[in-house]
Design an enzyme around this catalytic site. Structure first.
Site, short mmCIF file in Angstrom:
data_model
loop_
_atom_site.label_atom_id
_atom_site.label_comp_id
_atom_site.label_asym_id
_atom_site.label_seq_id
_atom_site.Cartn_x
_atom_site.Cartn_y
_atom_site.Cartn_z
N GLU A 1 0.82 -1.21 0.00
CA GLU A 1 0.00 0.00 0.00
C GLU A 1 0.86 1.27 0.00
O GLU A 1 0.65 2.17 0.82
CB GLU A 1 -0.95 -0.01 1.20
CG GLU A 1 -1.91 -1.18 1.17
CD GLU A 1 -2.95 -1.11 2.27
OE1 GLU A 1 -2.66 -0.51 3.32
OE2 GLU A 1 -4.06 -1.63 2.07
N GLU B 1 -5.92 -8.55 0.68
CA GLU B 1 -6.34 -8.62 2.08
C GLU B 1 -7.84 -8.36 2.15
O GLU B 1 -8.34 -7.40 1.57
CB GLU B 1 -5.61 -7.58 2.94
CG GLU B 1 -4.10 -7.70 2.94
CD GLU B 1 -3.43 -6.59 3.72
OE1 GLU B 1 -4.12 -5.93 4.54
OE2 GLU B 1 -2.23 -6.35 3.51
#
Length: 482
Positions: free
Chosen positions: A118, A263
């Site tokens: 990220e 995720e």
């Protein structure tokens, strides 16, 4: 999310009909008392799990995975991106050490390198904008030079905030304006090199950050008021978010690029909405939702997704929230938190870790004779919670119904256990004592830690731990008497 962890995929080892295609989960290692890697690998195998993602190139974990047929995604932390971006040689050395060695020597089934995690998260304020793509390119070049590029592909796990929709509908999906060209460049690079777009999707975070978020829309029961997009109804946030990405890729000329949901999960503690009931509802709902190869309205094909996460991590940063340490479908010691059918075996329950060795059955608690108005309590509890884990205390948590003495005892015990039950870690002046009876109450578990795992340096670390414990005891004494 910016949370470190490992991803595991779930594929049946038994001769049964597969109900799930490409499901996985994250196995994080930010814990004070990790299970031995061999124990975790056995747990993965016994639950029919055959893919795992590491958020770094953990040597012991990779060695243990080499004994299995589990597919591996090896992660590169964000703090390494600048170095890898600035030097092809650094990328080649990283690949040689962390990919080539484990492929050839340990026979690890490495399939992906996750370059960063990220990195374009808006809260990073652009820190990694200039280094992620060059690092990705250099790692790809190093994989080609080492002869691994046919087997090992690159990807960049992104937060879902890298795209959005001005209309609020999936069909309006496009990449974030401030990084649009950069994202298209990365997407083209992934497409050219046979990679996939990896994204992390968290309905829980939407609920956590927005009190007006419709709770039912986070789940998969079909009870939410649907979002109508040109005649297509979206009954849950996952489908709508996923298809927003699909539309963004399509709009920029890459509508067929494979997508990995890196995720997705729900925490079981640390917040009023982070509880076992919601976590089970979400996780089982998601598994049922994608079973049989069902996809989303825009992409009605098997979803390649990875549950977050395998095991709780008591050393994670709680800056995003106390729930950060409670994402696991297993507790820190490998106990399933709730019944969950992964669709990979004939069982509707998870298989716990085997042969877990615990410390002695004893706890550090507040002395019955200690007074609640003792001036040392505030400093002692603050110290214990700062260095241990008190995220199960508070409104709506598993230990939220403890009285004042219970809260103090929980804090003391957490510190005591994380310091391997050293006598010096239960020396809060005139306040603490070691007890042999379990103080757990209802859903509130006063943990006993597992024996520490030291890898190949056990003796040295054990001595260091004892020395640290002696120093810790002195620190506690001086802090609490001030």
């Amino acid at each position: 999310m910016g949370w470190c962890c490992l991803i595991f995929g779930l594929v049946s080892l038994l001769p049964v009909v597969y109900l799930v295609d490409g499901i996985g989960a994250n196995w994080g290692t930010q814990t004070t008392h990790p299970l031995p890697p061999d124990t975790v690998v056995r747990m993965l195998v016994e639950n029919g799990i055959q893919k795992v993602k590491l958020f770094d190139a953990n040597y012991d974990a990779l060695r243990a995975l080499g004994k299995s047929r589990i597919e591996v995604m090896v992660g590169i932390p964000n703090d390494m991106l600048a170095t890898l971006a600035s030097s092809v040689k650094a990328a080649e050395k990283w690949v040689a050490k962390n990919i080539s060695t484990h492929l050839s020597t340990d026979n690890v089934n490495i399939r992906y390198v996750a370059v960063g995690n990220e990195p374009f998260l808006q809260t990073y304020n652009g820190t990694f904008l200039g280094v992620t793509f060059p690092a990705l390119q250099n790692i790809q070049s190093a994989l080609i030079k080492a002869g691994h590029s046919n087997q090992v592909k690159v990807t960049v796990p992104q937060n879902a905030d890298v795209y959005g929709s001005a209309s609020g509908l999936p069909s309006g999906g496009d990449f974030r304006a401030d990084i649009h060209d950069l994202m298209v460049g990365i997407v083209k690079f992934l497409s050219d090199n046979g990679g996939s777009f990896t994204v992390n999707i968290y309905p829980f975070i939407s609920l956590y950050t927005d009190p007006s978020f419709p709770v039912e829309y986070a789940f998969f029961d079909g009870n939410a008021s649907p979002l109508n997009d040109g005649g297509t109804n979206y009954y849950n946030m996952f489908d709508a978010n996923y298809d927003t990405l699909v539309y963004a890729l399509e709009k920029n000329g890459y509508g067929n690029l494979p997508i990995i949901v890196g995720e997705i999960g729900w925490p079981t503690d640390g917040d009023q909405n982070g509880n076992v009931q919601y976590a089970r509802r979400f996780s089982q709902g998601f598994m049922n939702h994608i079973s049989g190869g069902k996809g989303t309205p825009k992409r009605p094909e098997p979803v390649d997704a990875y549950l977050f996460s395998l095991i709780d991590e008591d050393a994670k940063s709680i800056d995003p929230g106390n729930f950060e340490r409670h994402w696991g479908i297993f507790t820190f010691d490998g106990i399933p938190k709730y019944p969950l059918s992964l669709g990979t075996t004939n069982s509707s329950v998870l298989v716990p870790a085997k042969n877990v060795h615990y410390l002695e059955r004893k706890w550090c608690v507040m002395k019955p004779s200690a007074r609640l108005d003792d001036l040392g309590i505030a400093n002692s509890v603050s110290y214990a919670c700062a260095l241990a884990d008190c995220t199960s205390l508070g409104y709506g948590t598993s230990c939220g119904n403890l009285d004042a003495r219970g809260n103090i005892s929980y804090a003391f015990n957490s510190y005591f256990q994380q310091n391997n039950q050293l006598d010096s870690a239960c020396k809060f002046p005139n306040l603490s004592m070691i007890a042999k009876s379990d103080p757990s109450v209802g859903s509130c578990r006063f943990e006993i830690m597992i024996e520490p795992y030291y890898g190949g340096a056990g003796a040295v670390n054990d001595l260091s731990q004892k020395m640290l414990g002696l120093i810790t005891g002195l620190v506690i004494y001086f802090v609490t008497i001030v």
